[in-house]
Design a protein around this motif. Structure first.
Motif, mmCIF file in Angstrom:
data_model
loop_
_atom_site.group_PDB
_atom_site.id
_atom_site.type_symbol
_atom_site.label_atom_id
_atom_site.label_comp_id
_atom_site.label_asym_id
_atom_site.label_seq_id
_atom_site.Cartn_x
_atom_site.Cartn_y
_atom_site.Cartn_z
ATOM 1 N N GLU A 81 0.814 -1.220 0.000
ATOM 2 C CA GLU A 81 0.000 0.000 0.000
ATOM 3 C C GLU A 81 0.847 1.268 0.000
ATOM 4 O O GLU A 81 0.373 2.321 -0.424
ATOM 5 C CB GLU A 81 -0.984 -0.017 1.165
ATOM 6 N N LEU A 82 2.075 1.186 0.476
ATOM 7 C CA LEU A 82 2.958 2.355 0.428
ATOM 8 C C LEU A 82 3.265 2.752 -1.014
ATOM 9 O O LEU A 82 3.600 3.903 -1.284
ATOM 10 C CB LEU A 82 4.261 2.075 1.181
ATOM 11 N N GLU A 83 3.153 1.816 -1.928
ATOM 12 C CA GLU A 83 3.427 2.066 -3.343
ATOM 13 C C GLU A 83 2.216 2.627 -4.086
ATOM 14 O O GLU A 83 2.318 2.983 -5.252
ATOM 15 C CB GLU A 83 3.874 0.762 -4.025
ATOM 16 N N PRO A 116 -1.623 3.732 4.657
ATOM 17 C CA PRO A 116 -0.197 3.698 4.991
ATOM 18 C C PRO A 116 0.606 4.813 4.323
ATOM 19 O O PRO A 116 1.468 5.418 4.950
ATOM 20 C CB PRO A 116 0.256 2.321 4.504
ATOM 21 N N GLN A 117 0.295 5.113 3.064
ATOM 22 C CA GLN A 117 1.025 6.181 2.381
ATOM 23 C C GLN A 117 0.721 7.547 3.003
ATOM 24 O O GLN A 117 1.621 8.352 3.225
ATOM 25 C CB GLN A 117 0.691 6.198 0.898
ATOM 26 N N GLU A 118 -0.539 7.797 3.315
ATOM 27 C CA GLU A 118 -0.906 9.066 3.950
ATOM 28 C C GLU A 118 -0.287 9.186 5.342
ATOM 29 O O GLU A 118 0.163 10.260 5.734
ATOM 30 C CB GLU A 118 -2.427 9.200 4.013
ATOM 31 N N TYR A 119 -0.255 8.093 6.083
ATOM 32 C CA TYR A 119 0.363 8.059 7.413
ATOM 33 C C TYR A 119 1.854 8.408 7.302
ATOM 34 O O TYR A 119 2.363 9.233 8.049
ATOM 35 C CB TYR A 119 0.165 6.662 8.006
ATOM 36 N N LEU A 120 2.530 7.798 6.351
ATOM 37 C CA LEU A 120 3.953 8.071 6.119
ATOM 38 C C LEU A 120 4.171 9.541 5.773
ATOM 39 O O LEU A 120 4.993 10.208 6.396
ATOM 40 C CB LEU A 120 4.487 7.181 4.994
ATOM 41 N N HIS A 121 3.420 10.054 4.800
ATOM 42 C CA HIS A 121 3.616 11.441 4.383
ATOM 43 C C HIS A 121 3.314 12.423 5.506
ATOM 44 O O HIS A 121 4.056 13.388 5.707
ATOM 45 C CB HIS A 121 2.772 11.761 3.148
ATOM 46 N N PHE A 122 2.235 12.195 6.233
ATOM 47 C CA PHE A 122 1.877 13.084 7.332
ATOM 48 C C PHE A 122 2.983 13.125 8.377
ATOM 49 O O PHE A 122 3.409 14.191 8.811
ATOM 50 C CB PHE A 122 0.560 12.641 7.977
ATOM 51 N N HIS A 123 3.466 11.953 8.779
ATOM 52 C CA HIS A 123 4.467 11.916 9.842
ATOM 53 C C HIS A 123 5.844 12.387 9.367
ATOM 54 O O HIS A 123 6.609 12.929 10.158
ATOM 55 C CB HIS A 123 4.525 10.531 10.474
ATOM 56 N N CYS A 124 6.144 12.203 8.116
ATOM 57 C CA CYS A 124 7.423 12.705 7.593
ATOM 58 C C CYS A 124 7.393 14.219 7.469
ATOM 59 O O CYS A 124 8.401 14.878 7.720
ATOM 60 C CB CYS A 124 7.737 12.068 6.251
ATOM 61 N N ASN A 125 6.248 14.777 7.097
ATOM 62 C CA ASN A 125 6.136 16.233 6.989
ATOM 63 C C ASN A 125 6.168 16.895 8.355
ATOM 64 O O ASN A 125 6.627 18.024 8.494
ATOM 65 C CB ASN A 125 4.857 16.622 6.240
ATOM 66 N N ALA A 126 5.691 16.217 9.378
ATOM 67 C CA ALA A 126 5.664 16.768 10.740
ATOM 68 C C ALA A 126 6.981 16.524 11.476
ATOM 69 O O ALA A 126 7.167 17.013 12.583
ATOM 70 C CB ALA A 126 4.517 16.121 11.524
ATOM 71 N N LEU A 127 7.866 15.818 10.839
ATOM 72 C CA LEU A 127 9.107 15.393 11.479
ATOM 73 C C LEU A 127 10.123 16.532 11.587
ATOM 74 O O LEU A 127 10.390 17.238 10.623
ATOM 75 C CB LEU A 127 9.706 14.260 10.640
ATOM 76 N N ARG A 171 16.720 13.413 5.387
ATOM 77 C CA ARG A 171 15.382 13.098 4.846
ATOM 78 C C ARG A 171 15.447 12.267 3.571
ATOM 79 O O ARG A 171 14.539 11.486 3.298
ATOM 80 C CB ARG A 171 14.609 14.379 4.565
ATOM 81 N N SER A 172 16.489 12.440 2.794
ATOM 82 C CA SER A 172 16.605 11.693 1.537
ATOM 83 C C SER A 172 16.770 10.191 1.793
ATOM 84 O O SER A 172 16.523 9.374 0.913
ATOM 85 C CB SER A 172 17.783 12.211 0.710
ATOM 86 N N GLN A 173 17.166 9.820 3.008
ATOM 87 C CA GLN A 173 17.337 8.409 3.373
ATOM 88 C C GLN A 173 16.037 7.780 3.877
ATOM 89 O O GLN A 173 15.985 6.588 4.129
ATOM 90 C CB GLN A 173 18.405 8.271 4.462
ATOM 91 N N LEU A 174 14.997 8.579 4.004
ATOM 92 C CA LEU A 174 13.724 8.113 4.542
ATOM 93 C C LEU A 174 12.911 7.442 3.431
ATOM 94 O O LEU A 174 12.028 8.028 2.829
ATOM 95 C CB LEU A 174 12.954 9.275 5.168
ATOM 96 N N VAL A 186 12.848 2.049 5.142
ATOM 97 C CA VAL A 186 13.234 2.627 6.429
ATOM 98 C C VAL A 186 11.985 2.845 7.282
ATOM 99 O O VAL A 186 11.969 2.549 8.478
ATOM 100 C CB VAL A 186 14.018 3.945 6.226
ATOM 101 N N PHE A 187 10.923 3.345 6.653
ATOM 102 C CA PHE A 187 9.661 3.547 7.359
ATOM 103 C C PHE A 187 9.136 2.217 7.902
ATOM 104 O O PHE A 187 8.738 2.125 9.061
ATOM 105 C CB PHE A 187 8.634 4.189 6.416
ATOM 106 N N LEU A 188 9.120 1.191 7.071
ATOM 107 C CA LEU A 188 8.617 -0.123 7.502
ATOM 108 C C LEU A 188 9.422 -0.694 8.664
ATOM 109 O O LEU A 188 8.871 -1.320 9.568
ATOM 110 C CB LEU A 188 8.621 -1.106 6.335
ATOM 111 N N LYS A 189 10.719 -0.460 8.627
ATOM 112 C CA LYS A 189 11.570 -0.950 9.715
ATOM 113 C C LYS A 189 11.243 -0.225 11.031
ATOM 114 O O LYS A 189 11.255 -0.829 12.099
ATOM 115 C CB LYS A 189 13.044 -0.760 9.354
#
Length: 168
Positions: free
Chosen positions: A74-76, A82-93, A107-110, A114-117
């Motif tokens: 679903e991240l793809e 899952p994709q929205e959760y990732l984007h929201f939390h990465c933007n708030a990071l 951030r380029s390593q995220l 890495v998120f799944l781990k």
């Protein structure tokens, strides 16, 4: 009242006739995990039902792997929880949280990997009286970072529902 020993929850009172929650700490692959056994007053919860819970918990690692694979898929895809959760939390990071939460310096390593781990199973609720929603699994990036979770559920046979949702 009749009581039975549970490997995960200690001593369980059977046929109690009221709503009850049995909570336990568990470890899965070296990570702490909270287990909740939720029994409603109208549930027929007997020794056989408890043994089924214990049996199903033996297969929790495989269930978690299946859900992780679904999250990865679903991240793809655009517009998935899952994709929205990732984007929201990465933007708030904040920059200082990159290493603490994800173990990366930049951030380029995220990446999705890495998120799944970093995404960990933190809580499993078990509802023996609800065969279609027997297990509810909450994945988190850590309580120190967010109280929002990705939630997946599975039926009494361990078949995962095809919808993963984002809840707070």
């Amino acid at each position: 009242m009749n009581k039975v020993a549970s490997q995960h929850f200690g001593e369980i009172e059977l046929n109690h006739g009221m709503d009850h929650l049995f909570a336990a700490k568990h470890e899965l692959r070296g990570h702490p995990l909270e287990l909740d056994l939720n029994i409603n007053a109208h549930d027929h919860f007997d020794e056989a039902a408890l043994r089924k819970v214990e049996y199903r918990l033996r297969f929790l690692p495989e269930l978690v792997d299946e859900v992780r694979e679904m999250i990865a898929e679903e991240l793809e895809q655009e517009g998935t929880s899952p994709q929205e959760y990732l984007h929201f939390h990465c933007n708030a990071l904040k920059e200082e949280q990159l290493h603490k939460v994800f173990g990366v310096q930049d951030r380029s390593q995220l990446t999705n990997e890495v998120f799944l781990k970093a995404l960990k199973l933190g809580h499993v609720a078990i509802y023996p009286g609800q065969p279609e929603r027997y297990f509810v699994l909450d994945f988190t990036l850590g309580e120190h970072f967010t109280d929002e979770v990705l939630v997946a559920s599975a039926d009494q046979d361990g078949v995962v529902d095809d919808e993963i949702v984002w809840e707070s």
